[in-house]
Design a protein around this motif. Structure first.
Motif, mmCIF file in Angstrom:
data_model
loop_
_atom_site.group_PDB
_atom_site.id
_atom_site.type_symbol
_atom_site.label_atom_id
_atom_site.label_comp_id
_atom_site.label_asym_id
_atom_site.label_seq_id
_atom_site.Cartn_x
_atom_site.Cartn_y
_atom_site.Cartn_z
ATOM 1 N N SER A 1 12.429 13.105 9.388
ATOM 2 C CA SER A 1 11.810 12.248 8.389
ATOM 3 C C SER A 1 12.804 12.037 7.252
ATOM 4 C CB SER A 1 10.521 12.873 7.853
ATOM 5 O OG SER A 1 9.540 12.951 8.872
ATOM 6 N N VAL A 2 13.096 10.777 6.952
ATOM 7 C CA VAL A 2 14.122 10.437 5.972
ATOM 8 C C VAL A 2 13.460 9.904 4.702
ATOM 9 C CG1 VAL A 2 16.140 8.995 5.511
ATOM 10 C CG2 VAL A 2 15.737 9.881 7.825
ATOM 11 N N PRO A 3 13.732 10.528 3.536
ATOM 12 C CA PRO A 3 13.117 10.045 2.301
ATOM 13 C C PRO A 3 13.715 8.721 1.853
ATOM 14 C CG PRO A 3 14.664 11.824 1.823
ATOM 15 C CD PRO A 3 14.576 11.719 3.314
ATOM 16 N N LEU A 4 12.851 7.847 1.347
ATOM 17 C CA LEU A 4 13.282 6.555 0.808
ATOM 18 C C LEU A 4 12.542 6.318 -0.500
ATOM 19 C CD1 LEU A 4 13.144 4.475 4.106
ATOM 20 C CD2 LEU A 4 15.218 5.012 2.833
ATOM 21 N N SER A 5 13.306 6.065 -1.548
ATOM 22 C CA SER A 5 12.729 5.841 -2.872
ATOM 23 C C SER A 5 12.823 4.367 -3.242
ATOM 24 C CB SER A 5 13.462 6.688 -3.914
ATOM 25 O OG SER A 5 13.133 6.288 -5.226
ATOM 26 N N HIS B 1 3.312 19.777 -1.693
ATOM 27 C CA HIS B 1 4.757 19.596 -1.599
ATOM 28 C C HIS B 1 5.295 18.830 -2.806
ATOM 29 C CE1 HIS B 1 8.069 16.818 -0.410
ATOM 30 N NE2 HIS B 1 8.581 17.929 0.084
ATOM 31 N N THR B 2 6.487 19.211 -3.250
ATOM 32 C CA THR B 2 7.188 18.480 -4.302
ATOM 33 C C THR B 2 8.623 18.217 -3.864
ATOM 34 O OG1 THR B 2 7.843 20.536 -5.408
ATOM 35 C CG2 THR B 2 5.794 19.484 -6.146
ATOM 36 N N GLY B 3 9.277 17.263 -4.534
ATOM 37 C CA GLY B 3 10.660 16.958 -4.214
ATOM 38 C C GLY B 3 10.772 15.867 -3.169
ATOM 39 N N THR B 4 12.011 15.529 -2.828
ATOM 40 C CA THR B 4 12.266 14.449 -1.876
ATOM 41 C C THR B 4 12.522 14.936 -0.461
ATOM 42 O OG1 THR B 4 14.622 14.458 -2.437
ATOM 43 C CG2 THR B 4 13.202 12.965 -3.691
ATOM 44 N N ALA B 5 12.900 16.200 -0.305
ATOM 45 C CA ALA B 5 13.105 16.718 1.054
ATOM 46 C C ALA B 5 11.762 16.780 1.771
ATOM 47 C CB ALA B 5 13.739 18.106 0.999
ATOM 48 N N PHE C 1 0.802 -1.221 0.000
ATOM 49 C CA PHE C 1 0.000 0.000 0.000
ATOM 50 C C PHE C 1 0.841 1.281 0.000
ATOM 51 C CE2 PHE C 1 -2.408 -3.472 1.661
ATOM 52 C CZ PHE C 1 -3.648 -3.319 1.075
ATOM 53 N N LEU C 2 2.146 1.139 -0.145
ATOM 54 C CA LEU C 2 3.013 2.306 -0.053
ATOM 55 C C LEU C 2 3.389 2.832 -1.431
ATOM 56 C CD1 LEU C 2 5.456 1.123 2.775
ATOM 57 C CD2 LEU C 2 3.431 2.597 2.983
ATOM 58 N N PRO C 3 3.457 4.166 -1.590
ATOM 59 C CA PRO C 3 3.915 4.745 -2.860
ATOM 60 C C PRO C 3 5.432 4.567 -3.016
ATOM 61 C CG PRO C 3 3.540 6.476 -1.252
ATOM 62 C CD PRO C 3 3.066 5.201 -0.606
ATOM 63 N N ASP C 4 5.933 4.922 -4.187
ATOM 64 C CA ASP C 4 7.361 4.735 -4.465
ATOM 65 C C ASP C 4 8.251 5.618 -3.593
ATOM 66 O OD1 ASP C 4 6.757 2.865 -6.373
ATOM 67 O OD2 ASP C 4 6.867 4.266 -8.059
ATOM 68 N N LEU C 5 7.744 6.772 -3.173
ATOM 69 C CA LEU C 5 8.515 7.670 -2.309
ATOM 70 C C LEU C 5 7.818 7.789 -0.967
ATOM 71 C CD1 LEU C 5 10.856 9.686 -1.919
ATOM 72 C CD2 LEU C 5 9.356 11.475 -2.865
ATOM 73 N N ILE C 6 8.544 7.457 0.078
ATOM 74 C CA ILE C 6 8.027 7.548 1.442
ATOM 75 C C ILE C 6 9.054 8.265 2.308
ATOM 76 C CG2 ILE C 6 6.573 5.486 1.293
ATOM 77 C CD1 ILE C 6 8.815 3.916 2.669
ATOM 78 N N TRP C 7 8.624 8.696 3.477
ATOM 79 C CA TRP C 7 9.528 9.312 4.442
ATOM 80 C C TRP C 7 9.387 8.557 5.762
ATOM 81 C CZ3 TRP C 7 6.889 11.885 0.730
ATOM 82 C CH2 TRP C 7 7.603 12.777 -0.088
ATOM 83 N N ALA C 8 10.469 7.893 6.171
ATOM 84 C CA ALA C 8 10.452 7.167 7.440
ATOM 85 C C ALA C 8 10.670 8.152 8.578
ATOM 86 C CB ALA C 8 11.534 6.096 7.447
ATOM 87 N N HIS C 9 9.761 8.142 9.540
ATOM 88 C CA HIS C 9 9.804 9.114 10.639
ATOM 89 C C HIS C 9 10.504 8.515 11.850
ATOM 90 C CE1 HIS C 9 8.620 12.628 12.914
ATOM 91 N NE2 HIS C 9 8.170 11.856 13.871
#
Length: 390
Positions: free
Chosen positions: A56-60, A87-91, A41-49
């Motif tokens: 929050s760390v981005p993970l692709s 919001h856009t981008g990975t940050a 159920f997760l999208p390709d880009l997530i942020w682990a908190h």
């Protein structure tokens, strides 16, 4: 490098085993947790908190498939949207507005929901679709309705559920309205923090049914999980179970900009007094005293600007007038200086609430509860008979 199917299977089994050991996951839900992994159920880009640091760390999935997969099976919350989709981008963005909750939180809420075969469930806040997927696997897709306010999140969840072979009804709409077309429901589960229980949830829950929701006051950002049982008279009552942390319903978020004109200058013509109450007495982020104070001082928002453990300034703002108060604390000084302005004496109420809490034995949040009627909300301590309006 990606995780093999065998490695993912072991990760899923380990997560289920750890949740079973802590009691968050019950045996009745174990098979469903293994059959419906969060990864689907997760999208390709997530942020682990990181709960400890707040980062929050981005993970692709494309750039770091192994890290992405490990996060999917970890007991951590994962942000999937920032700033209502602007919001856009990975940050990381400014405000997280949709997420996949910690598996331990999801499991424990499903445990407390206490479902059985044949029950109909309304979920408020679809998010990734994982929670409604778990419910659909356990109860059957025809028995689950989920409502999501964000259009993009709704479509993403529908797609994930379809790929998982599950088909609960997913509605794009305001969860505060519930979904009358599917009522009555045996259970209502809410995955967003609320400050007022909408009357539609009561109307759409059958007598004896359960409403499970993270609830709090604007006094702080704290939420506690409330488990309400519907009565035959259209009211619902029940205790708080434990502290939780959820993003708020969009129309119940606190807009701090509303207080910009409360204090045109400080201290201005505010009344000045002193108090022996300390900064520590007001409580820290997870302490029950802050939750209790919110119950005793309604329609009040507060924030603390700290310099150190004993030095800082606590602000209090009335939600219904331009009354405000501030208490200035300094380490080593026996009393704090208090400033109050407006018709409502906010600090007097806060200090009275603190002394009430102390006089009642400093009760934890689990000793409190709510009674909800179509006319409003009442809080209580130990028994619904000992209640007061909010």
């Amino acid at each position: 490098m990606t995780l093999t199917s065998e490695q993912e299977g072991r990760a899923g089994d380990e997560l289920a085993r750890s949740l079973l050991e802590t009691g968050a996951l019950t045996p009745e839900w174990a098979q469903t947790f293994r059959a419906v992994p969060r990864k689907l159920f997760l999208p390709d880009l997530i942020w682990a908190h990181d709960m400890a640091t707040g980062r929050s760390v981005p993970l692709s999935r494309n750039d770091d498939p192994e890290g992405w997969a490990r996060a999917a099976y970890a007991n951590v919350p994962l942000v999937i949207q920032w700033d209502d989709g602007k919001h856009t981008g990975t940050a990381p963005g400014t405000v997280p507005t949709s997420s996949a909750s910690m598996p331990s939180v999801v499991a424990a809420m499903l445990r407390d929901l206490d479902v059985s075969d044949g029950m109909r469930v309304l979920e408020v806040g679809t998010g990734t679709g994982w929670n409604s997927g778990l419910l659909a696997h356990r109860l059957g897709s025809a028995n689950v309705v989920s409502v999501e306010i964000d259009g993009a999140v709704t479509e993403q969840a529908r797609g994930a559920l379809k790929r998982a072979g599950l088909s609960p009804e997913v509605i794009h709409g305001d969860g505060a309205d519930g979904w009358a077309h599917g009522a009555p429901y045996d259970r209502v589960i809410v995955t967003a923090g609320v400050r007022a229980v909408p009357p539609h949830w009561l109307e759409q829950t059958r007598p004896g049914g359960i409403i499970l929701a993270p609830w709090g006051t604007h006094y702080s950002d704290q939420d506690a999980l409330i488990r309400l049982t519907m009565g035959k008279d259209g009211s619902a009552t029940g205790p708080f179970l434990r502290m939780v942390e959820f993003m708020k319903l969009r129309d119940q978020r606190l807009d701090w900009n509303r207080f910009r004109d409360h204090v045109p200058e400080f201290p201005g013509n505010a009344d000045v007094s002193s108090t022996p109450v300390t900064l520590a007495d007001l409580g820290d982020r997870y302490e029950s005293v802050r939750f209790a104070m919110g119950l005793r001082v309604p329609d009040c928002a507060h924030v603390v600007n700290r310099s150190d453990a004993g030095t800082g300034k606590a602000w209090f703002f009335d939600l219904t007038s331009r009354s405000w108060a501030a208490a200035v604390f300094r380490s080593g000084e026996p009393e704090a200086t208090v400033y109050q302005s407006g018709p409502r004496r906010l600090w007097d109420e806060v200090e009275a609430a603190y002394r009430w809490w102390v006089s009642r034995g400093k009760p934890e949040h689990t000793r409190f509860g709510l009674t909800i009627t179509p006319e409003g909300q009442r809080a209580w301590l130990d028994e619904p008979a000992d209640s007061w309006p909010l």
